[in-house]
Design a protein around this motif. Structure first.
Motif, PDB file in Angstrom:
ATOM      1  N   GLY A   1     -30.120  49.798 -22.280  1.00  0.00           N
ATOM      2  CA  GLY A   1     -30.900  50.775 -22.804  1.00  0.00           C
ATOM      3  C   GLY A   1     -32.398  50.373 -22.632  1.00  0.00           C
ATOM      4  O   GLY A   1     -33.084  51.356 -22.285  1.00  0.00           O
ATOM      5  N   THR A   2     -32.623  49.370 -23.290  1.00  0.00           N
ATOM      6  CA  THR A   2     -34.030  48.950 -23.435  1.00  0.00           C
ATOM      7  C   THR A   2     -34.768  48.642 -22.175  1.00  0.00           C
ATOM      8  O   THR A   2     -35.789  49.342 -21.897  1.00  0.00           O
ATOM      9  CB  THR A   2     -34.012  47.518 -24.415  1.00  0.00           C
ATOM     10  N   VAL A   3     -33.975  48.187 -21.278  1.00  0.00           N
ATOM     11  CA  VAL A   3     -34.453  48.260 -19.899  1.00  0.00           C
ATOM     12  C   VAL A   3     -34.908  49.409 -19.274  1.00  0.00           C
ATOM     13  O   VAL A   3     -35.810  49.782 -18.445  1.00  0.00           O
ATOM     14  CB  VAL A   3     -33.483  47.162 -18.971  1.00  0.00           C
ATOM     15  N   GLU A   4     -33.761  50.438 -19.289  1.00  0.00           N
ATOM     16  CA  GLU A   4     -34.037  51.746 -18.800  1.00  0.00           C
ATOM     17  C   GLU A   4     -35.233  52.620 -19.349  1.00  0.00           C
ATOM     18  O   GLU A   4     -35.926  53.032 -18.765  1.00  0.00           O
ATOM     19  CB  GLU A   4     -32.565  52.648 -19.066  1.00  0.00           C
ATOM     20  N   ALA A   5     -35.255  52.331 -20.575  1.00  0.00           N
ATOM     21  CA  ALA A   5     -36.522  52.936 -21.430  1.00  0.00           C
ATOM     22  C   ALA A   5     -37.703  52.365 -20.866  1.00  0.00           C
ATOM     23  O   ALA A   5     -38.813  53.038 -20.518  1.00  0.00           O
ATOM     24  CB  ALA A   5     -36.309  52.651 -22.853  1.00  0.00           C
ATOM     25  N   VAL A   6     -37.858  51.253 -20.741  1.00  0.00           N
ATOM     26  CA  VAL A   6     -39.011  50.546 -20.090  1.00  0.00           C
ATOM     27  C   VAL A   6     -39.230  51.142 -18.576  1.00  0.00           C
ATOM     28  O   VAL A   6     -40.439  51.565 -18.318  1.00  0.00           O
ATOM     29  CB  VAL A   6     -39.061  49.060 -19.880  1.00  0.00           C
ATOM     30  N   ALA A   7     -38.438  51.036 -18.018  1.00  0.00           N
ATOM     31  CA  ALA A   7     -38.474  51.741 -16.359  1.00  0.00           C
ATOM     32  C   ALA A   7     -38.666  53.161 -16.369  1.00  0.00           C
ATOM     33  O   ALA A   7     -39.380  53.775 -15.389  1.00  0.00           O
ATOM     34  CB  ALA A   7     -37.016  51.766 -15.929  1.00  0.00           C
ATOM     35  N   ARG A   8     -38.458  54.078 -17.614  1.00  0.00           N
ATOM     36  CA  ARG A   8     -38.792  55.214 -17.499  1.00  0.00           C
ATOM     37  C   ARG A   8     -40.289  55.553 -18.054  1.00  0.00           C
ATOM     38  O   ARG A   8     -40.929  56.262 -17.461  1.00  0.00           O
ATOM     39  CB  ARG A   8     -37.833  56.401 -18.420  1.00  0.00           C
ATOM     40  N   VAL A   9     -40.593  54.952 -19.123  1.00  0.00           N
ATOM     41  CA  VAL A   9     -41.661  55.246 -19.761  1.00  0.00           C
ATOM     42  C   VAL A   9     -43.013  54.377 -19.090  1.00  0.00           C
ATOM     43  O   VAL A   9     -44.245  55.170 -18.935  1.00  0.00           O
ATOM     44  CB  VAL A   9     -41.673  54.672 -21.280  1.00  0.00           C
ATOM     45  N   ILE A  10     -42.685  53.246 -18.803  1.00  0.00           N
ATOM     46  CA  ILE A  10     -44.041  52.725 -17.929  1.00  0.00           C
ATOM     47  C   ILE A  10     -44.676  53.293 -16.944  1.00  0.00           C
ATOM     48  O   ILE A  10     -46.208  53.465 -16.910  1.00  0.00           O
ATOM     49  CB  ILE A  10     -43.749  50.896 -17.847  1.00  0.00           C
ATOM     50  N   PRO A  11     -44.160  53.706 -15.823  1.00  0.00           N
ATOM     51  CA  PRO A  11     -44.642  54.618 -14.800  1.00  0.00           C
ATOM     52  C   PRO A  11     -45.482  55.529 -15.385  1.00  0.00           C
ATOM     53  O   PRO A  11     -46.641  55.733 -14.854  1.00  0.00           O
ATOM     54  CB  PRO A  11     -43.513  54.749 -13.852  1.00  0.00           C
ATOM     55  N   GLU A  12     -44.891  56.325 -16.046  1.00  0.00           N
ATOM     56  CA  GLU A  12     -45.532  57.586 -16.586  1.00  0.00           C
ATOM     57  C   GLU A  12     -46.790  57.180 -17.260  1.00  0.00           C
ATOM     58  O   GLU A  12     -47.749  58.156 -17.079  1.00  0.00           O
ATOM     59  CB  GLU A  12     -44.689  58.293 -17.647  1.00  0.00           C
TER      60      GLU A  12
END
Length: 243
Positions: free
Chosen positions: A217-228
Motif C-alpha cells: 500500500g505504501t508503494v502504491e501510494a508513492v506510485a500514485r502521488v509522485i507523478p502528479e
C-alpha cells in the motif's frame, strides 16, 4: 498478503515516539568524519530539505524488504526520484543484494541500527558500538558507499544524536509521517501522502518499506502521488545536513 518472517515493530512505541522524533532538541555539533560515513555532521536533528517551495525528501525505514523494496525502486526509477533508505541491520544481513540495488539506483543510505532497539536509555558507548557495527555491515555489503544519515528507531533519540554526529552521520528526523503502520490501504495512504506533502513543503517524509508487515500500500501510494506532484513542479531532494 505475503508471509513475513519477522514482525517486531512495536506500534504503541512508534506512536508514542512520533512527538519525540518531531520535537527532539538540537544538541552540540560533532565534527568527526567517522568511519567514512558522511563527512562532518552536527547533532541537530534535521526535518527538512533546506530548500524552499515545492520540495520534499522521501525517506523509507526498516528495510530492505524482498517483497516490496524492489517494486518501490522501480517506482522511484520510473519517476526519476532519489530517496533515503534507513536500513535495519538484521534485514541487511538477509538481503545484501537489495542493498546493492538501492545503491545502484542512486539512493542514499541511512543507518537505522542493527536490531531496531529503543536507544533512549542507552549509554553513548553502547550506541556507538551499535552504530559502528551497522555501518561496518553496510560497508561490507556496499564498500565505500557514504552513510550520511542516522535515524533512531521509534524516534527515541536519547544520546544518539551526538554519537551519530561524531561518526559523521547527520541525525535525521521527519516533518511528517503517513502512519503506514496503521493501514496499508493505498487509497488512505495516497490521500495522506498528497495532503501532508502539500501542507509541509520542504519537509522530510517518513514512510516504511520494511518487512514487518505488507508494504504494498505504501508503494502504491508513492506510485500514485509522485507523478502528479512532479507534473506540478515538485522536486524531491536530499534532507538537510549540518556541520
Amino acid at each position: 498478503m505475503h508471509k513475513r518472517s519477522l514482525r517486531r515493530l512495536a506500534v504503541p512505541a512508534m506512536l508514542a515516539a512520533i512527538a519525540v522524533g518531531l520535537a527532539a532538541p538540537a544538541q552540540a555539533g560533532g565534527a568527526g568524519p567517522g568511519q567514512g560515513q558522511g563527512g562532518k555532521a552536527a547533532a541537530e536533528i534535521v526535518t527538512g530539505t533546506k530548500l524552499e517551495g515545492r520540495t520534499a525528501a522521501l525517506t523509507f525505514d526498516d528495510g530492505p524488504n524482498p517483497y516490496d523494496t524492489p517494486r518501490l525502486l522501480e517506482v522511484l526509477k520510473e519517476n526519476q526520484v532519489k530517496a533515503v533508505f534507513c536500513l535495519w541491520g538484521d534485514f541487511v544481513k538477509q538481503n545484501p543484494e537489495l542493498v546493492r540495488q538501492i545503491v545502484a539506483g542512486g539512493h542514499t543510505l541511512c543507518n537505522h541500527t542493527m536490531n531496531h532497539d529503543n536507544l533512549a536509555a542507552w549509554t553513548p558507548e553502547a550506541i556507538r558500538e551499535d552504530l559502528e557495527a551497522t555501518s561496518a555491515l553496510l560497508h561490507e555489503v556496499a564498500p565505500n558507499v557514504p552513510i550520511p544519515y542516522f535515524r533512531a528507531p521509534y524516534g527515541a533519540w536519547g544520546q544518539s544524536p551526538q554519537v551519530a554526529a561524531d561518526l559523521g552521520m547527520q541525525p535525521l528526523g521527519w516533518g511528517f509521517t503517513i502512519e503506514d503502520w496503521e493501514t496499508q490501504d493505498p487509497d488512505v495512504l495516497a490521500e495522506r501522502l498528497e495532503t501532508r506533502l502539500r501542507a509541509n513543503p520542504g519537509a522530510v517524509a517518513l514512510l516504511h518499506d520494511g518487512p514487518a508487515m505488507d508494504r504494498s500500500g505504501t508503494v502504491e501510494a508513492v506510485a500514485r502521488v509522485i507523478p502528479e506532484l512532479k507534473a506540478e513542479g515538485w522536486r524531491f531532494h536530499q534532507p538537510d545536513r549540518r556541520g
